[in-house]
Design a protein around this motif. Structure first.
Motif, PDB file in Angstrom:
ATOM      1  N   ASP A  78      11.784  72.966  51.601  1.00  0.00           N
ATOM      2  CA  ASP A  78      10.381  72.555  51.523  1.00  0.00           C
ATOM      3  C   ASP A  78      10.212  71.071  51.206  1.00  0.00           C
ATOM      4  O   ASP A  78       9.125  70.627  50.852  1.00  0.00           O
ATOM      5  N   GLU A  79      11.289  70.300  51.355  1.00  0.00           N
ATOM      6  CA  GLU A  79      11.190  68.857  51.093  1.00  0.00           C
ATOM      7  C   GLU A  79      10.386  68.146  52.171  1.00  0.00           C
ATOM      8  O   GLU A  79       9.786  67.098  51.916  1.00  0.00           O
ATOM      9  N   ILE A  80      10.405  68.694  53.376  1.00  0.00           N
ATOM     10  CA  ILE A  80       9.688  68.131  54.518  1.00  0.00           C
ATOM     11  C   ILE A  80       8.764  69.214  55.071  1.00  0.00           C
ATOM     12  O   ILE A  80       9.158  70.374  55.130  1.00  0.00           O
ATOM     13  N   PRO A  81       7.545  68.880  55.485  1.00  0.00           N
ATOM     14  CA  PRO A  81       6.663  69.884  56.082  1.00  0.00           C
ATOM     15  C   PRO A  81       7.340  70.565  57.276  1.00  0.00           C
ATOM     16  O   PRO A  81       8.020  69.920  58.073  1.00  0.00           O
ATOM     17  N   ALA A  82       7.131  71.875  57.391  1.00  0.00           N
ATOM     18  CA  ALA A  82       7.802  72.653  58.433  1.00  0.00           C
ATOM     19  C   ALA A  82       7.463  72.182  59.846  1.00  0.00           C
ATOM     20  O   ALA A  82       8.243  72.388  60.778  1.00  0.00           O
ATOM     21  N   ARG A  83       6.305  71.560  60.008  1.00  0.00           N
ATOM     22  CA  ARG A  83       5.903  71.110  61.340  1.00  0.00           C
ATOM     23  C   ARG A  83       6.429  69.714  61.684  1.00  0.00           C
ATOM     24  O   ARG A  83       6.260  69.240  62.807  1.00  0.00           O
ATOM     25  N   HIS A  84       7.072  69.064  60.740  1.00  0.00           N
ATOM     26  CA  HIS A  84       7.581  67.719  60.975  1.00  0.00           C
ATOM     27  C   HIS A  84       8.774  67.788  61.939  1.00  0.00           C
ATOM     28  O   HIS A  84       9.638  68.663  61.815  1.00  0.00           O
ATOM     29  N   PRO A  85       8.867  66.863  62.906  1.00  0.00           N
ATOM     30  CA  PRO A  85       9.972  66.890  63.872  1.00  0.00           C
ATOM     31  C   PRO A  85      11.349  66.851  63.223  1.00  0.00           C
ATOM     32  O   PRO A  85      12.293  67.483  63.706  1.00  0.00           O
ATOM     33  N   ASP A  86      11.496  66.114  62.112  1.00  0.00           N
ATOM     34  CA  ASP A  86      12.792  66.032  61.434  1.00  0.00           C
ATOM     35  C   ASP A  86      13.204  67.395  60.877  1.00  0.00           C
ATOM     36  O   ASP A  86      14.376  67.777  60.941  1.00  0.00           O
ATOM     37  N   TYR A  87      12.231  68.099  60.332  1.00  0.00           N
ATOM     38  CA  TYR A  87      12.513  69.431  59.794  1.00  0.00           C
ATOM     39  C   TYR A  87      12.956  70.365  60.918  1.00  0.00           C
ATOM     40  O   TYR A  87      13.982  71.050  60.827  1.00  0.00           O
ATOM     41  N   GLN A  88      12.196  70.390  61.993  1.00  0.00           N
ATOM     42  CA  GLN A  88      12.498  71.287  63.099  1.00  0.00           C
ATOM     43  C   GLN A  88      13.852  70.973  63.725  1.00  0.00           C
ATOM     44  O   GLN A  88      14.603  71.877  64.084  1.00  0.00           O
ATOM     45  N   SER A  89      14.177  69.696  63.835  1.00  0.00           N
ATOM     46  CA  SER A  89      15.465  69.308  64.406  1.00  0.00           C
ATOM     47  C   SER A  89      16.632  69.748  63.526  1.00  0.00           C
ATOM     48  O   SER A  89      17.616  70.322  64.015  1.00  0.00           O
ATOM     49  N   GLN A  90      16.507  69.504  62.213  1.00  0.00           N
ATOM     50  CA  GLN A  90      17.590  69.866  61.300  1.00  0.00           C
ATOM     51  C   GLN A  90      17.767  71.374  61.210  1.00  0.00           C
ATOM     52  O   GLN A  90      18.898  71.877  61.214  1.00  0.00           O
ATOM     53  N   ILE A  91      16.662  72.099  61.129  1.00  0.00           N
ATOM     54  CA  ILE A  91      16.749  73.552  60.997  1.00  0.00           C
ATOM     55  C   ILE A  91      17.270  74.190  62.275  1.00  0.00           C
ATOM     56  O   ILE A  91      18.077  75.129  62.240  1.00  0.00           O
ATOM     57  N   ALA A  92      16.845  73.691  63.435  1.00  0.00           N
ATOM     58  CA  ALA A  92      17.331  74.243  64.702  1.00  0.00           C
ATOM     59  C   ALA A  92      18.841  74.059  64.820  1.00  0.00           C
ATOM     60  O   ALA A  92      19.568  74.981  65.228  1.00  0.00           O
ATOM     61  N   GLY A  93      19.329  72.883  64.446  1.00  0.00           N
ATOM     62  CA  GLY A  93      20.763  72.637  64.475  1.00  0.00           C
ATOM     63  C   GLY A  93      21.511  73.525  63.497  1.00  0.00           C
ATOM     64  O   GLY A  93      22.597  74.037  63.795  1.00  0.00           O
ATOM     65  N   PHE A  94      20.927  73.712  62.335  1.00  0.00           N
ATOM     66  CA  PHE A  94      21.539  74.560  61.312  1.00  0.00           C
ATOM     67  C   PHE A  94      21.644  76.008  61.788  1.00  0.00           C
ATOM     68  O   PHE A  94      22.693  76.653  61.638  1.00  0.00           O
ATOM     69  N   TYR A  95      20.584  76.529  62.381  1.00  0.00           N
ATOM     70  CA  TYR A  95      20.631  77.903  62.873  1.00  0.00           C
ATOM     71  C   TYR A  95      21.650  78.052  64.001  1.00  0.00           C
ATOM     72  O   TYR A  95      22.362  79.067  64.091  1.00  0.00           O
TER      73      TYR A  95
END
Length: 252
Positions: A78-95
Motif C-alpha cells: 500500500d505504499e503506492i496507490p493500486a492504480r499507479h503505473p509503477d504499482y501495476q508494473s511491479q505487481i504484474a512482474g511479481f505475479y
C-alpha cells in the motif's frame, strides 16, 4: 473413529492447492484446509516485506518442524496507490515470477498448498496464480471463511434480512463512487479500508449511513478491535480492517 486426515484426504503430486485459511483464527479452517496444510510437500504464502504474512501466521499451529515453505514477498503493497503505473508494473512482474517459481516445483511433481486469508477466490492474490497456472497443472481450490463473515460474526451483527441486497465495495473507489453505490444498497461491506479510512468515513456519512456503520479491525484475531465508525476518529485504519453496514429488512 474417523481421523482428521481421512476426512481431509491427501495431497496429489504435481497439484496446486489454493487453500482458504479463514479470517484469522486457525479454528475457522475447514477440515480439508487443515488436512492439506499438513499434507502438501510445500506450503507457499504471500507476505509483505518485513512481515510474517497473515496466512502463514494463521496456520502456524499446524506447521511441524522441517516443513518446506515458499515465501512470495510482495515488492510493494500500500505504499503506492493500486492504480499507479509503477504499482501495476511491479505487481504484474511479481505475479509472473511467482507463477514461474510455483510451476517449477509442480513440474518436479511437488504438491503445493498456496494458503490465502479468507477465501482464495475473494480479493485473493491466489487468483493471479490460478489464472496463470490452471491451464497447465491440476488445481484445487479449497474455500475458506471470508474475512467479512468472520468480522460480522465477531461484531454480533446480522448483515442481511429478508430481501436486503448486499454490496461489497473496495475502499479504493473514488469518494463519489462510494457514496453513489452506498445509496443503492441495503447493506454493505467496505473492504480495503486501511489508508482510505477518512475518505470512506466521509462517504458513509454522506450516504446517511454513519449511525449504522461499524468498524472492525483484525476480526477474529487476538488484537481484534470493534467499534462504531462514528467513534473511529483516526485518519487511517489497519491493513486488516473493514466497515460493516447491516441491512434493516423485515425480521419476522
Amino acid at each position: 473413529m474417523t481421523s482428521l486426515d481421512s476426512l481431509a484426504g491427501t495431497a496429489s503430486a504435481g497439484t496446486l492447492y489454493g487453500i482458504g485459511v479463514g479470517p484469522g483464527d486457525v479454528r475457522y479452517l475447514t477440515l480439508r484446509a487443515a488436512g492439506l496444510v499438513r499434507a502438501v510437500d510445500v506450503v507457499a504464502f504471500f507476505a509483505k516485506k518485513g512481515a510474517q504474512g497473515n496466512a502463514r501466521r494463521i496456520v502456524a499451529p499446524l506447521m511441524g518442524e522441517g516443513r518446506t515453505e515458499l515465501r512470495l514477498e510482495y515488492p510493494v503493497t500500500d505504499e503506492i496507490p493500486a492504480r499507479h503505473p509503477d504499482y501495476q508494473s511491479q505487481i504484474a512482474g511479481f505475479y509472473r515470477e511467482s507463477a514461474e517459481r510455483l510451476a517449477s516445483l509442480l513440474k518436479q511433481g511437488r504438491s503445493i498448498g498456496l494458503i490465502a486469508e479468507g477465501d482464495p477466490f475473494f480479493y485473493g492474490s491466489f487468483m493471479h496464480m490460478w489464472r496463470r497456472l490452471a491451464t497447465d497443472f491440476p488445481v484445487e481450490v479449497v474455500p475458506g471463511v471470508t474475512g467479512m463473515s468472520g468480522c460480522w460474526t465477531r461484531a454480533n451483527l446480522p448483515i442481511t434480512w429478508g430481501d436486503d441486497t448486499l454490496a461489497v465495495l473496495p475502499g479504493t473507489l473514488d469518494e463519489t463512487q462510494l457514496v453513489d453505490r452506498l445509496r443503492l444498497t441495503d447493506a454493505a461491506v467496505i473492504m480495503k479500508v486501511g489508508r482510505n479510512l477518512g475518505k470512506v468515513r466521509r462517504a458513509v456519512e454522506a450516504a446517511g449511513l454513519l449511525s449504522r456503520a461499524v468498524y472492525v479491525e483484525r476480526g477474529t484475531m487476538q488484537d481484534e478491535r470493534i467499534l462504531p465508525l462514528a467513534e473511529c476518529g483516526e485518519p487511517a485504519g489497519a491493513y486488516f480492517a473493514m466497515i460493516l453496514i447491516p441491512g434493516q429488512g423485515r425480521a419476522l
